[in-house]
Each structure stands twice: as C-alpha cells, then as structure tokens.
Design a protein around this motif. Structure first.
Motif, PDB file in Angstrom:
ATOM      1  N   PRO A 244       0.808  -1.229   0.000  1.00  0.00           N
ATOM      2  CA  PRO A 244       0.000   0.000   0.000  1.00  0.00           C
ATOM      3  C   PRO A 244       0.836   1.272   0.000  1.00  0.00           C
ATOM      4  CG  PRO A 244      -0.027  -1.021   2.175  1.00  0.00           C
ATOM      5  CD  PRO A 244       0.651  -1.994   1.252  1.00  0.00           C
ATOM      6  N   ASN A 245       2.127   1.164   0.312  1.00  0.00           N
ATOM      7  CA  ASN A 245       2.988   2.339   0.323  1.00  0.00           C
ATOM      8  C   ASN A 245       3.542   2.674  -1.056  1.00  0.00           C
ATOM      9  OD1 ASN A 245       2.868   2.759   3.217  1.00  0.00           O
ATOM     10  ND2 ASN A 245       4.137   0.915   3.411  1.00  0.00           N
ATOM     11  N   LYS A 246       3.318   1.796  -2.021  1.00  0.00           N
ATOM     12  CA  LYS A 246       3.731   2.066  -3.394  1.00  0.00           C
ATOM     13  C   LYS A 246       2.611   2.813  -4.112  1.00  0.00           C
ATOM     14  CE  LYS A 246       7.567  -0.298  -2.951  1.00  0.00           C
ATOM     15  NZ  LYS A 246       8.891   0.388  -2.899  1.00  0.00           N
ATOM     16  N   GLU A 247       2.929   4.022  -4.565  1.00  0.00           N
ATOM     17  CA  GLU A 247       1.906   4.873  -5.161  1.00  0.00           C
ATOM     18  C   GLU A 247       2.049   4.938  -6.684  1.00  0.00           C
ATOM     19  OE1 GLU A 247      -0.547   5.951  -3.574  1.00  0.00           O
ATOM     20  OE2 GLU A 247       0.096   5.789  -1.477  1.00  0.00           O
ATOM     21  N   PRO A 248       0.947   4.969  -7.393  1.00  0.00           N
ATOM     22  CA  PRO A 248       0.998   5.160  -8.851  1.00  0.00           C
ATOM     23  C   PRO A 248       1.332   6.602  -9.186  1.00  0.00           C
ATOM     24  CG  PRO A 248      -1.270   5.090  -8.098  1.00  0.00           C
ATOM     25  CD  PRO A 248      -0.429   4.792  -6.896  1.00  0.00           C
ATOM     26  N   GLY A 327      -2.642  -3.331  -2.635  1.00  0.00           N
ATOM     27  CA  GLY A 327      -2.630  -2.511  -1.430  1.00  0.00           C
ATOM     28  C   GLY A 327      -2.922  -1.059  -1.758  1.00  0.00           C
ATOM     29  N   VAL A 328      -3.806  -0.440  -0.981  1.00  0.00           N
ATOM     30  CA  VAL A 328      -4.233   0.937  -1.231  1.00  0.00           C
ATOM     31  C   VAL A 328      -4.041   1.767   0.033  1.00  0.00           C
ATOM     32  CG1 VAL A 328      -6.197   2.422  -1.781  1.00  0.00           C
ATOM     33  CG2 VAL A 328      -5.899   0.245  -2.992  1.00  0.00           C
ATOM     34  N   SER A 329      -3.381   2.911  -0.102  1.00  0.00           N
ATOM     35  CA  SER A 329      -3.223   3.839   1.020  1.00  0.00           C
ATOM     36  C   SER A 329      -4.403   4.803   1.050  1.00  0.00           C
ATOM     37  CB  SER A 329      -1.914   4.614   0.872  1.00  0.00           C
ATOM     38  OG  SER A 329      -2.037   5.573  -0.183  1.00  0.00           O
ATOM     39  N   ASN A 330      -4.349   5.786   1.942  1.00  0.00           N
ATOM     40  CA  ASN A 330      -5.418   6.790   1.990  1.00  0.00           C
ATOM     41  C   ASN A 330      -5.046   8.058   1.222  1.00  0.00           C
ATOM     42  OD1 ASN A 330      -3.482   7.682   3.804  1.00  0.00           O
ATOM     43  ND2 ASN A 330      -4.971   8.509   5.248  1.00  0.00           N
ATOM     44  N   LEU A 331      -4.148   7.912   0.247  1.00  0.00           N
ATOM     45  CA  LEU A 331      -3.880   9.004  -0.687  1.00  0.00           C
ATOM     46  C   LEU A 331      -4.777   8.827  -1.904  1.00  0.00           C
ATOM     47  CD1 LEU A 331       0.028   9.266  -0.654  1.00  0.00           C
ATOM     48  CD2 LEU A 331      -1.619  10.663   0.598  1.00  0.00           C
ATOM     49  N   ALA A 358      -7.493   1.237  -6.398  1.00  0.00           N
ATOM     50  CA  ALA A 358      -6.910  -0.071  -6.719  1.00  0.00           C
ATOM     51  C   ALA A 358      -6.828  -0.282  -8.226  1.00  0.00           C
ATOM     52  CB  ALA A 358      -7.726  -1.181  -6.062  1.00  0.00           C
ATOM     53  N   VAL A 359      -7.858   0.139  -8.948  1.00  0.00           N
ATOM     54  CA  VAL A 359      -7.848   0.011 -10.409  1.00  0.00           C
ATOM     55  C   VAL A 359      -6.784   0.917 -11.019  1.00  0.00           C
ATOM     56  CG1 VAL A 359      -9.207   0.330 -12.516  1.00  0.00           C
ATOM     57  CG2 VAL A 359     -10.263  -0.712 -10.500  1.00  0.00           C
ATOM     58  N   ILE A 360      -6.584   2.093 -10.437  1.00  0.00           N
ATOM     59  CA  ILE A 360      -5.529   2.996 -10.912  1.00  0.00           C
ATOM     60  C   ILE A 360      -4.160   2.327 -10.775  1.00  0.00           C
ATOM     61  CG2 ILE A 360      -4.322   5.156 -10.382  1.00  0.00           C
ATOM     62  CD1 ILE A 360      -7.064   6.353  -9.633  1.00  0.00           C
ATOM     63  N   LYS A 361      -3.918   1.663  -9.622  1.00  0.00           N
ATOM     64  CA  LYS A 361      -2.647   0.953  -9.441  1.00  0.00           C
ATOM     65  C   LYS A 361      -2.528  -0.207 -10.436  1.00  0.00           C
ATOM     66  CE  LYS A 361      -0.453   0.211  -5.687  1.00  0.00           C
ATOM     67  NZ  LYS A 361       0.038  -0.182  -4.335  1.00  0.00           N
TER      68      LYS A 361
END
Length: 531
Positions: A244-248, A327-331, A358-361
C-alpha cells in the motif's frame, strides 16, 4: 393432534373439490394449524410449509404477483423438496413429486393479470424436467381458461430459467400449471416457478442476432479486451501492487492528497449512492461499481479489506484472470480537503474511492500508465470480477419493449448492465436531460410506467431549467416516449466471481437511501465531454 387426524385432514385439503367448495374453510384451517407447521423461514417472512403440500407467501414475495397460497396436487414431496422450494429463490433447491404429471396451483389474495411465467430446471436429473404443460387461469377455481400451452420443451442447462409470454388481459384469482409429461422419469422436479404481472420475458435468445461487440474469448477469461494491450504479469509487479505504500503516478493534471477514511459503507451496505464521480474521467468504471453494489453488495464487502491503519487490501484480477491483491493507502485524487476521486454523498471516501484507487494501481502495473480516463465498462468489470465476457446492443437496434426485456432479463440473471445515450440535452420525464458519451448504471423499473432506470454516476442529473438536481441520486426514469429509448445503448457483462454473492430473484428496484444532497463538484471538462 393425533396422527390419524392429520392424515385425514391432509387428504381432505388436498382435493380440488374441497378447495372449490370450501375456500374459506381452508383459509381458517391453514391459520389454525400454522403454529404446528411453520418452518424457520416463516420467521423471516418467506412463507410457511403446510403438510408439505401448501406454501403461503406475503405480498412482498418476488416469485408471485401478489400474496397468496401455492399448493400441489400430490402430497408426496420428500422432506426438503416441498412445494415451497419452488418460490425460495434458491436454484440449488427443488420441488419433487413422484409423478410424471402434476398440477401446481396458485390462489392469489387478489386478482391479477399474469403476463408471463418462468420455470427453472433443477440442478440434476434432466429426465425429470417438465416437457409439456399448460397454464390456465380461473376466477372461481371451477371454470378454467387455458392461457398458454407448451409441448416438447427442453432445458439446455441445469438451473436454466425459461420464461414464456402470455397473451392475457383478464385478471384471475387462481392460476394452474398442469405439467402433463416430463422427459421419461418416474418423478418430476423444478427448482423455481414464478408468475409475473408484467410482460417480462426471461429469454433474450431471439435478440442476440441484433447484438454486437462481444468480448468473449475462448483463450482468456478476461475477454478479448485484455488479450493484447496488457503487459505481462511478473512477481515484481505483484509485489509492488500488494504494497500500500507504493503509489501510482499522478495523471491528467491531478494530484494525490491524504484523506481520513472513517466509514467505507456509510449507508450500512454498499449501494450506488456511494459512487459519485468528480474529477476522474472514469464514468464507465463508476457505472460498473454502481452496478456491482446494486446487484452484488456482498461481493464489494468481500473484496475490500480494511487493514485498520488507513490502508486497504483489494482483491482484483490480473490480465490472465488470476486473483491478485492490491494494497491501497489513503492518498486519493484531490487537493486541500476536496476529494476529486469517487466519493460518498458527504464528499468523504467510501469503498468506491478505495476500489477506484486499486484500479488505478492496476493500470500502472499492467498498462504502464495510471490514467484511467476513458476506461471501458467491459474492461473495468473484468479487472474487478475476473470475467471479461460481454456484449452490447447499439442504439435503435431494439424496440422499447425489447430494450426493457434485455435489461430485465439480464439483471434478473445477475448480469451487470451499463447504458448510455447517443445525444445530449434530450428531455427525460419532462424535467431532466441526457448526457452523451457517458455511462449510467441500469436498474429495474420502479413501477409499470417506465421501462427501466439509468443512474448518472455524478449522483445528479442536468435539468431542463439549468443546473443539476442531486435529490434523486442521479436517477433517470426511462419511459416509452418515442424519443429517449432509440438513444439508449447497453453493455451487458458477466458477473464473474461476484455471482457467488448474488441476490437472485430477490433483486428489487434501486431505492436511494436518505441523504443530504451536496453541491455538484464535477470537473468542467467532464461536464463538457460527458466522461
């Protein structure tokens, strides 16, 4: 009650002559012995078994057009296969009688005009399927009028529903399905039976020659749309997705901002009102999320796990149809407290915000871009459900009645249905306007005055007088006005893994929950393009 009294009573109330002459007495007896014969289902309002021969339904049942009593000619149904199984909306149960012919009767609490009826084959023993039958109606349970006759019918699949239209304008209190033969067995069985006061026909095979855009692929369960454009699946990508800490990347000039996720399901259960599009041009994804929450709310709750630390784990499917974790963060997309991603009615994050992220990632990993603007309905649905099979009906391919049939049949069979309009600013219901190049969640009609309902994922609809109305959660009531139906196109998608969580025949029209409308926050470029 002594056993010989029960046997005597059962024999009496099982005869048609007794019912014809003593309908009132039967009702009194049914109520008198209810306490001795109620099933557990009765406590939940589903009905009650009476000597394995009778089953009473209330007015809110989804199998019959009103409340009343279902009964059969014979009382030989084994325990667990009583007549009530015909109307329990469970395709894994069945009614069984050890006869090759049988009368199944309905006594409604009021007279109705039945326009169609459905039979569903059981999960096994095709030789016990009904083959030939008649449907008749009666006002007094004595004089019967034949409404429909079917001969040499075959169910091609187990748990298949076949629905038949009835040319009937008369209102009858009693209906009788007389099964005259089956396919050779000494017993006859059915999973479900329903009567409907609408001309809903549960088979659209005759319409499929007018369909287009099939995405079925024999080589990839994710469909033709995922066959070539997606990148390969690697362990490195799967690990990145799971963290979840990996951001697109940011995309389309948007940015990430932190938001507190306090309630994934503000109305208790997932529902379309939780999906309100703002700054991302992903109306098709939003419409799919709305459809999933309408037909399969349990599935939504199953695929999203709250980790308790403002991170979430979402189950999706990779381009080859294998389930993965994201994994999804709150960003989320947004700036300075204003959420630009899909939100709830309060403007706060919901399950739809998390699923959209999640779909964006997923896009970042398998498309090498995080920009989901313009994502197609069938493409998005496959990522979430693991099944990419779908087909479409282009505008003007179907009559209004056929459009309605395609929608009702598909939704009742658990498909996901998304629609659109070919022209903008066309008046709907005298108050609102259409938006073209835009996707809508399609749901069942609220009443007989409309064909079906289309919900704008903006959560509001443009009005003829100007501005937008968010009081009705973006619902448009599509009626046969000779103007709007020819503009409608449909995309009908398989539910994939969501099917396990279906509500079956219990699917009802969508009723928006109570909420305080929020000001429209649709990005100007989306208002112009409809995306």
């Amino acid at each position: 009650m002594k056993k010989h009294h029960v046997k005597s009573l059962r024999w009496k109330i099982n005869t048609d002559s007794f019912l014809m002459k003593s309908g009132f007495l039967f009702s009194i007896l049914l109520l008198s012995f209810c306490a001795a014969s109620c099933s557990d289902d009765d406590e939940q309002g589903k009905g009650r078994a009476f000597f394995q021969t009778y089953w009473a339904l209330d007015a809110n049942n989804s199998s019959m057009p009103c409340g009343g009593t279902l009964w059969t000619q014979y009382s030989d149904a084994p325990v667990g296969a009583e007549v009530g199984k015909l109307v329990d909306n469970d395709l894994d149960t069945k009614y069984v009688t050890y006869h090759s012919n049988v009368n199944i009767n309905w006594n409604g609490n009021s007279s109705v005009s039945v326009k169609s009826y459905s039979l569903t084959s059981a999960a096994d023993s095709p030789e016990a399927d009904p083959k030939s039958w008649t449907l008749s109606g009666s006002s007094d349970n004595q004089k019967w009028v034949v409404l429909d006759t079917q001969k040499d019918q075959t169910f091609a699949e187990r748990k298949q529903t076949k629905t038949y239209a009835v040319e009937n304008e008369e209102e009858y209190r009693y209906y009788r399905l007389s099964i005259q033969s089956n396919h050779g067995a000494s017993s006859t069985q059915l999973a479900e039976l329903s009567l409907a006061a609408s001309a809903f026909v549960g088979d659209i095979d005759d319409l499929m020659s007018k369909s287009s855009g099939s995405t079925y692929s024999p080589d990839n369960v994710m469909g033709t749309q995922h066959a070539e454009s997606d990148l390969s699946v690697t362990q490195e990508k799967l690990l990145w997705l799971k963290d979840p800490n990996k951001e697109p990347d940011t995309f389309a000039g948007l940015s990430w901002a932190g938001f507190q996720v306090s309630n994934l399901y503000p109305f208790g259960e997932p529902c379309p009102a939780d999906v309100n599009q703002h700054s991302i041009g992903d109306c098709c994804l939003c419409a799919v999320m709305g459809s999933l929450s309408y037909v399969y709310p349990g599935f939504i709750k199953n695929i999203i796990k709250n980790n308790g630390n403002q991170t979430f784990t979402v189950k999706l499917y990779d381009p080859k149809g294998q389930q993965i974790e994201v994994g999804v963060s709150n960003l989320f997309v947004g700036t300075s407290g204003s959420l630009g991603a899909s939100s709830g009615k309060s403007g706060q994050p919901t399950w739809s915000t998390v699923l959209e992220k999640a779909v964006i990632k997923w896009f970042q990993a398998f498309r090498n871009t995080s920009d989901i603007g313009g994502i197609g309905s069938e493409y998005a649905a496959a990522i979430i459900t693991g099944n990419g099979s779908s087909f479409a009906f282009a505008p003007e391919k179907l009559t209004p009645a056929e459009l309605q049939r395609a929608v009702l049949v598909s939704l009742k069979r658990g498909k996901l249905v998304v629609g659109g309009f070919t022209k903008s600013d066309v008046p709907v219901d005298g108050k609102y306007k259409t938006v073209s190049a835009h996707a809508y969640t399609v749901s069942l009609p609220v009443d007989d005055t409309m064909l079906f309902v289309m919900r704008n994922p903006w959560g509001a609809v443009p009005t003829i007088s100007g501005g937008h109305d968010g009081t009705g959660d973006g619902m448009l009531f599509i009626k046969d006005d000779n103007t709007v139906p020819p503009l409608v196109d449909l995309r009908i998608m398989e539910p994939g893994a969501a099917e396990e969580f279906g509500v079956g025949g219990n699917l009802s029209p969508y009723t928006p929950p109570s909420y305080t409308p929020m000001p429209m926050r649709i990005a100007p470029h989306l208002l112009r393009t409809g995306r």
